[in-house]
Design an enzyme around this catalytic site. Structure first.
Site, mmCIF file in Angstrom:
data_model
loop_
_atom_site.group_PDB
_atom_site.id
_atom_site.type_symbol
_atom_site.label_atom_id
_atom_site.label_comp_id
_atom_site.label_asym_id
_atom_site.label_seq_id
_atom_site.Cartn_x
_atom_site.Cartn_y
_atom_site.Cartn_z
ATOM 1 N N ASP A 23 -3.063 0.976 0.917
ATOM 2 C CA ASP A 23 -2.844 -0.090 0.700
ATOM 3 C C ASP A 23 -1.209 -0.382 -0.603
ATOM 4 O O ASP A 23 -1.477 0.626 -1.636
ATOM 5 C CB ASP A 23 -3.138 -1.590 0.314
ATOM 6 C CG ASP A 23 -2.286 -2.550 0.324
ATOM 7 O OD1 ASP A 23 -1.335 -2.622 1.111
ATOM 8 O OD2 ASP A 23 -2.635 -3.439 0.285
ATOM 9 N N HIS A 40 5.959 3.861 4.317
ATOM 10 C CA HIS A 40 5.338 4.639 4.417
ATOM 11 C C HIS A 40 5.204 5.967 4.399
ATOM 12 O O HIS A 40 4.171 6.862 4.740
ATOM 13 C CB HIS A 40 5.504 3.650 6.037
ATOM 14 C CG HIS A 40 4.659 2.585 6.306
ATOM 15 N ND1 HIS A 40 3.819 1.968 5.025
ATOM 16 C CD2 HIS A 40 5.751 1.022 6.495
ATOM 17 C CE1 HIS A 40 4.109 0.289 5.273
ATOM 18 N NE2 HIS A 40 4.933 -0.045 6.206
ATOM 19 N N LEU A 133 -15.163 18.516 6.425
ATOM 20 C CA LEU A 133 -15.041 17.162 6.114
ATOM 21 C C LEU A 133 -14.760 15.747 6.916
ATOM 22 O O LEU A 133 -13.862 16.573 8.234
ATOM 23 C CB LEU A 133 -13.945 16.592 5.391
ATOM 24 C CG LEU A 133 -13.230 14.948 4.962
ATOM 25 C CD1 LEU A 133 -14.499 14.351 3.979
ATOM 26 C CD2 LEU A 133 -11.695 15.159 4.505
HETATM 27 C C1 IPE Z 1 -5.039 -2.806 4.294
HETATM 28 O O1 IPE Z 1 -3.341 -3.641 3.971
HETATM 29 C C2 IPE Z 1 -4.652 -2.545 5.846
HETATM 30 C C3 IPE Z 1 -3.676 -1.086 5.641
HETATM 31 C C4 IPE Z 1 -4.261 -0.673 4.277
HETATM 32 C C5 IPE Z 1 -4.371 -0.079 6.851
HETATM 33 P P1 IPE Z 1 -2.383 -4.785 4.190
HETATM 34 O O2 IPE Z 1 -1.573 -4.841 3.467
HETATM 35 O O3 IPE Z 1 -2.680 -5.002 6.104
HETATM 36 O O4 IPE Z 1 -3.753 -6.262 4.306
HETATM 37 P P2 IPE Z 1 -3.062 -7.609 3.616
HETATM 38 O O5 IPE Z 1 -2.859 -8.386 4.126
HETATM 39 O O6 IPE Z 1 -2.488 -7.588 2.195
HETATM 40 O O7 IPE Z 1 -4.102 -8.345 3.174
HETATM 41 C C1 IPE Z 2 -0.036 0.288 3.590
HETATM 42 O O1 IPE Z 2 0.603 -0.732 2.602
HETATM 43 C C2 IPE Z 2 -0.025 0.724 4.955
HETATM 44 C C3 IPE Z 2 -0.598 -0.054 6.486
HETATM 45 C C4 IPE Z 2 -0.624 -1.584 5.811
HETATM 46 C C5 IPE Z 2 -0.388 -0.134 7.521
HETATM 47 P P1 IPE Z 2 1.668 -1.969 3.105
HETATM 48 O O2 IPE Z 2 2.483 -1.838 3.706
HETATM 49 O O3 IPE Z 2 0.622 -3.359 2.834
HETATM 50 O O4 IPE Z 2 2.328 -1.656 1.707
HETATM 51 P P2 IPE Z 2 2.622 -3.284 0.984
HETATM 52 O O5 IPE Z 2 1.448 -3.519 0.384
HETATM 53 O O6 IPE Z 2 2.969 -4.382 1.693
HETATM 54 O O7 IPE Z 2 3.239 -2.805 -0.041
HETATM 55 MG MG MG Z 3 -0.468 -4.388 2.027
#
Ligand code: IPE
Ligand code: IPE
Ligand code: MG
Length: 238
Positions: A23, A40, A133
């Site tokens: 995240d 991403h 792994l």
């Molecule tokens: C959790 O992150 C899902 C992934 C990293 C794939 P999110 O960014 O979706 O989670 P929330 O919305 O902050 O809880």
């Molecule tokens: C995690 O990073 C990737 C996915 C959930 C696919 P985010 O896209 O949630 O990044 P933030 O949380 O908005 O910074």
């Molecule tokens: Mg996120």
């Protein structure tokens, strides 16, 4: 000196199974004035380097959260961008071939594009004999959704009320046959599970950090594992 070099297993107790919520990609990009898609792309690079590192140190299981059942709520361009990155990774995964990493996808593949599903299968089939792994990639994964699928399976198999045990449920999760995650890492400064491995995390140790996923390095992982090794897991005992 690298923490894990040339030490016996007893000297470097690794958790058997580490799970990571990848995240913070969007915020990483925003901080740099870049579009979220750049976050991403950078996060996908981090994923590869961390998976290779985990393989190198002899970790048995790594499970990464790549796309949740809730992530479809994002703008369609962002979802499409993430799906394209997934495509690129899957096409490129030939590069992983020599790494001896066994890939498995967890989550509900149903709503994914047909070509992605085919690539996922190709990757799983192509790496099925790998002995390094075991890398689980959670795509369209949600812990609640997983439990709903497990309940549906139990009902469809005509299993009766008294036959149902915890094992009955575990055996019908996407992670059937795997050990539960010992250690769950969530970077990006959020302190929640976001629907990750709800059943499996009953006794997992958590590690949170403010570092954003694209900035996450093997050093962070080493620090986290060091802390894991200082913890006292009791599983409800004394
Ligand atoms: C959790 O992150 C899902 C992934 C990293 C794939 P999110 O960014 O979706 O989670 P929330 O919305 O902050 O809880
Ligand atoms: C995690 O990073 C990737 C996915 C959930 C696919 P985010 O896209 O949630 O990044 P933030 O949380 O908005 O910074
Ligand atoms: Mg996120």
């Amino acid at each position: 000196m690298p923490l894990f070099k040339k030490k016996s297993t007893a000297e470097r107790p690794l958790p058997r199974h580490i799970a990571i919520v990848m995240d913070g990609n969007g915020r990483w990009a925003k901080k740099r004035g870049l579009p979220r898609s750049a976050g991403h792309i950078s996060g996908a690079k981090t994923f590869k380097s961390i998976a290779l590192y985990c393989n190198k140190i002899g970790l048995e299981y790594l499970t990464v959260y790549a796309f949740s059942t809730e992530n479809w709520k994002r703008p369609p361009e962002e979802v499409a961008g993430i799906m394209n990155l997934l495509r690129d990774y899957l096409k490129d995964a030939e590069n992983f071939k020599d790494e001896n990493i066994k890939v498995k996808f967890i989550g509900d593949p149903a709503p994914l594009a047909e070509d992605i599903k085919a690539l996922m299968k190709k990757n799983e089939d192509g790496s099925k004999d790998a002995t390094g792994l075991k890398l689980n990639i959670a795509i369209n994964y949600g812990g609640r959704d997983e439990l709903v699928h497990a309940v549906r399976k139990i009902v469809s198999e005509d299993i009766t009320e008294n036959e149902i045990t915890e094992q009955t449920v575990s055996d019908r999760l996407y992670t059937a046959g795997m050990p539960d995650p010992d250690f769950i890492i969530r970077p990006s400064g959020e302190y929640r599970t976001s629907n990750y491995l709800l059943w499996q995390s009953a006794y997992s140790e958590y590690w949170f950090s403010d570092v954003l996923w694209p900035d996450f390095t093997p050093k962070h992982l080493e620090k986290a594992i060091e802390e894991y090794n200082r913890r006292n897991r009791r599983f409800g005992g004394v």
